[in-house]
Design an enzyme around this catalytic site. Structure first.
Site, short mmCIF file in Angstrom:
data_model
loop_
_atom_site.label_atom_id
_atom_site.label_comp_id
_atom_site.label_asym_id
_atom_site.label_seq_id
_atom_site.Cartn_x
_atom_site.Cartn_y
_atom_site.Cartn_z
N SER A 210 -82.17 25.56 -27.51
CA SER A 210 -81.05 25.64 -26.56
C SER A 210 -80.59 27.07 -26.38
CB SER A 210 -79.88 24.79 -27.06
OG SER A 210 -79.41 25.31 -28.30
N ASP A 272 -66.31 16.97 -33.57
CA ASP A 272 -67.57 17.12 -34.28
C ASP A 272 -67.92 15.79 -34.93
OD1 ASP A 272 -69.82 18.26 -35.26
OD2 ASP A 272 -68.83 19.52 -36.76
#
Length: 509
Positions: A210, A272
């Site tokens: 990424s 998260d």
């Protein structure tokens, strides 16, 4: 599509506005537009836009008619909306109300902590990909799933994320390896080194990485300093067939495309979720055709995972979900107390990678040792080497120059090799104001400083770290260099530096 007016009356001429709204489709219509009046559209309304057989759900922004932005009879589309509809200048689109999204009932089911089936996850993921969920809907889904997914549900979500995207396969290859780092450790750019060693050993490692979302550099940002990374699926296949590995950006090939949408909203929420993290990582590995995956979990007080207890819990989830999905997954818990290497930012991290691979004197030893450890684990996991012998093989492949040759061959196959990263135009040295020993280095604060200096969008921006934990320093020694491509960005980062304490902590020597 459900329109309350005839399609002929709901047609507008499309204009590419060129605004980057990341993964969210946004359209712009005049406040005097006949469709807005007839359909009751207002600011933030969700509308369906159709071009031929393609359609998207988009959020509407309303433009004042006398602002001169849009001519009458036209609709503006953001960059991602234009790309999803594959429009050309002058294309006509039909605008109307979207149909009701049935899968939202499954999100409400999860809000009340009821388990979801594979089919229900597939319905949610398909609707997210088609743009039928607003950011509020996606946030509701993520919140409902946050740390409330069991192992079966994580596996269902992973399968769903894979199934809506592209997939790579490697006929005739039984073992396809990959790795992923959980993150939170600046400069931890082991991937290019590991891929080069593993591919030089004869294994297949199609690494798609990424770009940065919140860090000063992702692997793709760093590799783009050295070689083209924006490869299509066929180019990736060709590079891997020829070289055994690649180092490409994954965003162009739609491997688990919903993941990028979910991550964008997660970051905005500062959420998260363990289940979403595991599904995110493993969905991309499955889509890339991997059979064996090494997971690097750095642990430290300012890393993403802050305790051994949390790391062990995450390790178990990865192992259990991997087993459900038919993957060999081996998580390893590593030291995450401080940045790795000297560079934080694309060009500086590229310098470190090139120094290690080419066996330069003075190459960062911590990056070298970490990459060799991980490469050795992959060789053992794939049974290319016996247990306990993988790191020795990795050392040989690096020291002999085989990994360096493989790295250059991969870069050339991807479109070119640039051995000299760009250099910053502006530097500012941060000096020690006392004698002592380095007690701690804050990963998060240093990463933020590098971003404020312009990284990763400015490749030569970032931080060059010159000390490590337990180093002795004297008053006036340089601790790190803050680097930028413009004077304005350097001053911007300096402002944060002046207002921040505890970036590097000392104890008496």
């Amino acid at each position: 599509m459900e329109h309350s007016a005839d399609n002929n009356h709901n047609r507008l001429c499309a204009i590419r506005i060129g605004i980057d709204t990341y993964q969210e489709s946004v359209v712009y219509m005049r406040d005097d537009c006949h469709i807005c009046r007839a359909e009751g559209f207002g600011v933030q309304t969700r509308v369906e836009v159709q071009a031929g057989e393609s359609s998207i759900i988009a959020r509407l922004n309303v433009v004042e008619s006398d602002a001169g932005v849009l001519p009458p009879g036209h609709i503006g589309l953001s960059k991602i909306a234009w790309e999803r509809l594959a429009l050309t200048d002058g294309s006509e689109v039909v605008v109307g109300h979207p149909a009701w999204v049935n899968s939202l009932s499954y999100v409400r089911r999860k809000v009340f902590d009821r388990p979801l089936t594979s089919n229900q996850f597939h319905a949610i993921v398909r609707d997210i990909l088609k743009g039928r969920y607003t950011d509020i809907h996606i946030a509701g889904f993520l919140t409902a799933c946050s740390n409330r997914l069991d192992i079966d549900e994580i596996a269902h979500l992973t399968h769903a994320m894979v199934d809506v995207g592209s997939r790579l396969s490697w006929p005739g290859t039984d073992v396809v390896v990959d790795k992923h780092c959980i993150g939170g450790l600046p400069g931890n750019r082991t991937t290019p080194i590991v891929v080069s060693i593993v591919a030089a050993a004869g294994l297949t490692m199609p690494k798609t990485s990424s770009r940065s979302i919140t860090s000063p550099a992702g692997t793709a940002d760093t590799m783009e300093v050295i070689t083209p990374v924006d490869l299509d699926l066929e180019r990736i296949r060709r590079v891997v067939r020829e070289q055994g590995g690649c180092l490409a950006w994954g965003g162009n090939v739609r491997l688990s495309p919903v993941d990028d949408i979910l991550i964008r909203v997660e970051k905005a929420m500062d959420l998260d979720s363990q289940g979403q993290l595991v599904a995110s990582v493993l969905s991309k590995k499955i889509a890339a055709g991997s059979t064996h995956v090494l997971i690097d979990i750095p642990v430290g007080p300012t890393a993403k995972v802050r305790s051994k207890t949390a790391a062990k819990a995450l390790k178990r989830v990865f192992e259990q979900v991997g087993a459900r999905l038919g993957l060999v997954v081996q998580p390893v818990i590593t030291d995450g107390i401080q940045p790795i290497g000297r560079g934080i930012g694309p060009a500086f991290e590229a310098e470190d990678v090139l120094a290690v691979l080419s066996n330069q004197d003075g190459a960062p030893d911590d990056l070298r040792r970490r990459a060799l450890f991980l490469a050795g684990k992959i060789l053992e996991m794939a049974k290319s080497e016996a247990q306990g012998r993988g790191e020795d093989r990795a050392v040989h492949l690096l020291n002999s120059g085989a990994a360096w040759d493989k790295f250059k061959s991969i870069c050339i196959a991807q479109g070119g090799f640039r051995e000299r990263p760009p250099v910053p135009a502006y530097r500012y040295s941060v000096l020690a104001d006392r004698n002592g020993m380095v007690k701690a280095i804050d990963n998060r604060k240093l990463a933020r400083l590098a971003k404020l200096a312009g990284a990763p969008n400015a490749p030569a921006a970032g931080v060059r770290l010159l000390v490590k934990v337990d180093d002795s320093v004297s008053h006036g020694d340089c601790l790190f260099e803050l680097c930028a491509e413009t004077s304005g960005e350097l001053k911007y980062a300096q402002t944060y530096l002046e207002q921040t304490t505890g970036m590097i902590q000392f104890r008496p020597s």
